[in-house]
Design an enzyme around this catalytic site. Structure first.
Site, short mmCIF file in Angstrom:
data_model
loop_
_atom_site.label_atom_id
_atom_site.label_comp_id
_atom_site.label_asym_id
_atom_site.label_seq_id
_atom_site.Cartn_x
_atom_site.Cartn_y
_atom_site.Cartn_z
N GLU A 116 0.82 -1.22 0.00
CA GLU A 116 0.00 0.00 0.00
C GLU A 116 0.86 1.26 0.00
O GLU A 116 1.89 1.31 0.67
CB GLU A 116 -0.84 0.04 1.28
CG GLU A 116 -1.80 -1.08 1.43
CD GLU A 116 -2.46 -1.10 2.80
OE1 GLU A 116 -3.27 -2.00 3.03
OE2 GLU A 116 -2.16 -0.22 3.63
N CYS A 361 -2.43 0.98 8.47
CA CYS A 361 -1.33 0.17 7.96
C CYS A 361 -1.75 -1.25 7.60
O CYS A 361 -2.13 -2.03 8.45
CB CYS A 361 -0.28 0.16 9.06
SG CYS A 361 1.08 -0.94 8.80
N1 SAH Z 1 6.83 -0.55 11.37
C1 SAH Z 1 6.84 0.83 11.64
C2 SAH Z 1 6.11 1.67 10.60
C3 SAH Z 1 4.82 1.12 10.05
S1 SAH Z 1 3.45 1.08 11.19
C4 SAH Z 1 6.28 1.10 13.03
O1 SAH Z 1 5.73 0.19 13.63
O2 SAH Z 1 6.46 2.22 13.50
C5 SAH Z 1 3.09 2.83 11.39
C6 SAH Z 1 2.31 3.15 12.65
O3 SAH Z 1 0.97 2.66 12.55
C7 SAH Z 1 2.91 2.55 13.91
O4 SAH Z 1 2.96 3.50 14.95
C8 SAH Z 1 1.92 1.46 14.25
O5 SAH Z 1 1.95 1.11 15.61
C9 SAH Z 1 0.62 2.08 13.79
N2 SAH Z 1 -0.47 1.13 13.58
C10 SAH Z 1 -0.40 -0.07 13.00
N3 SAH Z 1 -1.62 -0.67 12.99
C11 SAH Z 1 -2.47 0.19 13.57
C12 SAH Z 1 -3.86 0.14 13.88
N4 SAH Z 1 -4.60 -0.91 13.57
N5 SAH Z 1 -4.42 1.20 14.50
C13 SAH Z 1 -3.66 2.29 14.81
N6 SAH Z 1 -2.34 2.38 14.57
C14 SAH Z 1 -1.74 1.35 13.96
FE1 SF4 Z 2 5.38 -4.17 11.69
FE2 SF4 Z 2 4.48 -3.54 14.11
FE3 SF4 Z 2 4.98 -1.59 12.33
FE4 SF4 Z 2 2.91 -3.30 11.98
S1 SF4 Z 2 3.15 -1.80 13.61
S2 SF4 Z 2 4.36 -2.64 10.44
S3 SF4 Z 2 3.76 -5.22 12.79
S4 SF4 Z 2 6.45 -3.02 13.25
#
Ligand code: SAH
Ligand code: SF4
Length: 386
Positions: A116, A361
């Site tokens: 995405e 995400c």
């Molecule tokens: N792997 C990296 C970047 C991608 S995720 C990281 O974890 O920082 C980017 C952000 O989206 C992260 O802060 C993650 O915790 C948040 N995130 C992922 N899934 C989510 C969800 N279902 N609801 C809210 N925030 C979410």
């Molecule tokens: Fe990976 Fe966690 Fe970031 Fe999701 S929130 S992309 S599982 S590191």
């Protein structure tokens, strides 16, 4: 756990052909000079690919700025029988938020993997949210990407290509162009360190897209060796660290990476980063009702961040299929923010609209693969609720 920092997989290289999008300017120049061309041709070709966004060999051959030697090189070296390819990401679907400010692209890579890229346009300042891996090994329990597991690292060219896609979409709609990038799509950027840094150097190159490094935020789950490597290499990019918990036990229950890199190690790395950059660090906190959203949680977070120049981004949970949790409601989120403020920590509460509602995400991909096997067709935009 996870993928070693610095591991780059390159599915293109298996067949002996290299994607031109994987090459930095110096690498491209080296290739052309080795083939007997003058360095100036490298500038012309790099600009055609990264600034003019030529996407095919034919577009390059027809480029008005190309002199005959470069045109001949393109004819002989790109595509069948040549050493290089110019692969493009195919748009599998596009979703527009109902407020029209967020556009989410589902893009297919050469080997069929789907990632995405999200384009957000608030008050004329456009931001693209990029994926860095297909899937993710870190297994955060509330994250749709984590729930699908790790598939592979993206190549530098696949990361650069997402930026190109976003820029082309903006140009097509008469927009002012991209200003900011956030590496907050699918995957953990610091588990694909080399490819991520190569891609960012490429999009910041003044001979191409010329994006500003201070406008590119890398979000990490807290991969300590990657943060320290950024410091050692003086990488200029703003950093966001996903915390979600302020004790090791609470954090690790949501973010398994917390067991590998406990908070004291992580906070030391963050302090090194802020000292070296003389800047602040962003901390992300997904607000989950009843799990990490009480005033006591906020007070503990404030204490954890004391002395670190920081800004907290509060993100109400986007519910996912694999996690039994709900988003914190407005009142509790405001109270959380108040407690942080009293502790001297500035914060932003992200609005739950557009991308925030239906396109967190990895969620569009998860939704699409659940309801409808990904097809070849490019779909026309449809609205999501906001
Ligand atoms: N792997 C990296 C970047 C991608 S995720 C990281 O974890 O920082 C980017 C952000 O989206 C992260 O802060 C993650 O915790 C948040 N995130 C992922 N899934 C989510 C969800 N279902 N609801 C809210 N925030 C979410
Ligand atoms: Fe990976 Fe966690 Fe970031 Fe999701 S929130 S992309 S599982 S590191």
């Amino acid at each position: 756990m996870g993928t070693p920092v610095g591991n780059v997989s390159s599915p293109d290289s298996a067949g002996g052909e290299r994607s031109l999008l994987d090459l930095s300017f110096p690498e491209l120049e080296q290739e052309l000079v080795a083939d007997g061309l003058r360095p100036i041709h490298a500038q012309t070709l790099f600009r055609a690919i990264h600034h003019d966004l030529a996407t095919t060999k034919e577009a390059l051959e027809a480029h008005p700025g190309f002199l005959p030697p470069l045109r001949r090189w393109v004819g002989g070296q790109i595509g069948t029988g040549g050493r290089f390819t110019l692969p493009q990401l195919e748009v599998v679907s596009e979703v527009l938020s109902s407020d029209g400010l967020t556009r989410k692209l589902l893009l297919r890579l050469a080997d069929g993997q789907v990632v995405e890229t999200v384009l957000m346009g608030f008050s004329g300042r456009h931001t693209a949210c990029l994926s860095t891996q297909a899937g993710c090994a870190m297994g955060c329990v509330f994250c749709a990407t984590g729930q699908m597991g790790f598939v592979r690292n993206l190549t530098p060219g696949e990361i650069v290509s997402q930026v190109h896609r976003a820029q082309s979409a903006l140009r097509a709609s008469g927009g002012t162009g991209l200003r900011n990038l956030v590496l907050m799509g699918m995957g953990e950027p610091l588990n694909n360190y080399d490819a991520v840094m190569a891609a960012l150097e490429c999009v910041c190159d003044s001979r191409g897209l010329n994006l500003g490094s201070s406008r590119i935020t890398i979000s990490t789950v807290g991969v300590v060796p990657g943060i320290l490597r950024m410091v050692a290499e003086r990488r200029p990019y703003p950093l966001a660290v996903s915390l979600h918990g302020s004790t090791d036990a609470e954090r690790s229950a949501l973010v398994p990476a917390g067991r590998r890199w406990p908070l004291d190690e992580l906070m030391d790395a963050c302090r090194e980063y802020t000292t070296a950059t003389e800047g602040r660090i962003f901390f992300e906190w997904t607000l989950i009702a009843g799990r990490n959203d009480s005033p006591e949680h906020a007070a503990r977070l404030g204490a954890l961040l004391r002395g670190i120049p920081s800004h907290v981004n509060l993100i109400p949970l986007n519910p996912t299929q694999g996690f039994d949790g709900t988003a914190t409601q407005g009142g509790a989120a405001k109270r959380f923010q108040e407690v942080l403020k009293e502790a001297g920590i500035p914060s932003t509460l992200r609005q739950r609209r557009g991308i925030d509602v239906a396109a967190g995400c990895g969620q569009l991909r998860a939704e699409r693969t659940r309801t409808d096997p990904v097809t070849n067709s490019t779909r026309s935009p449809r609205s999501v609720s906001s």
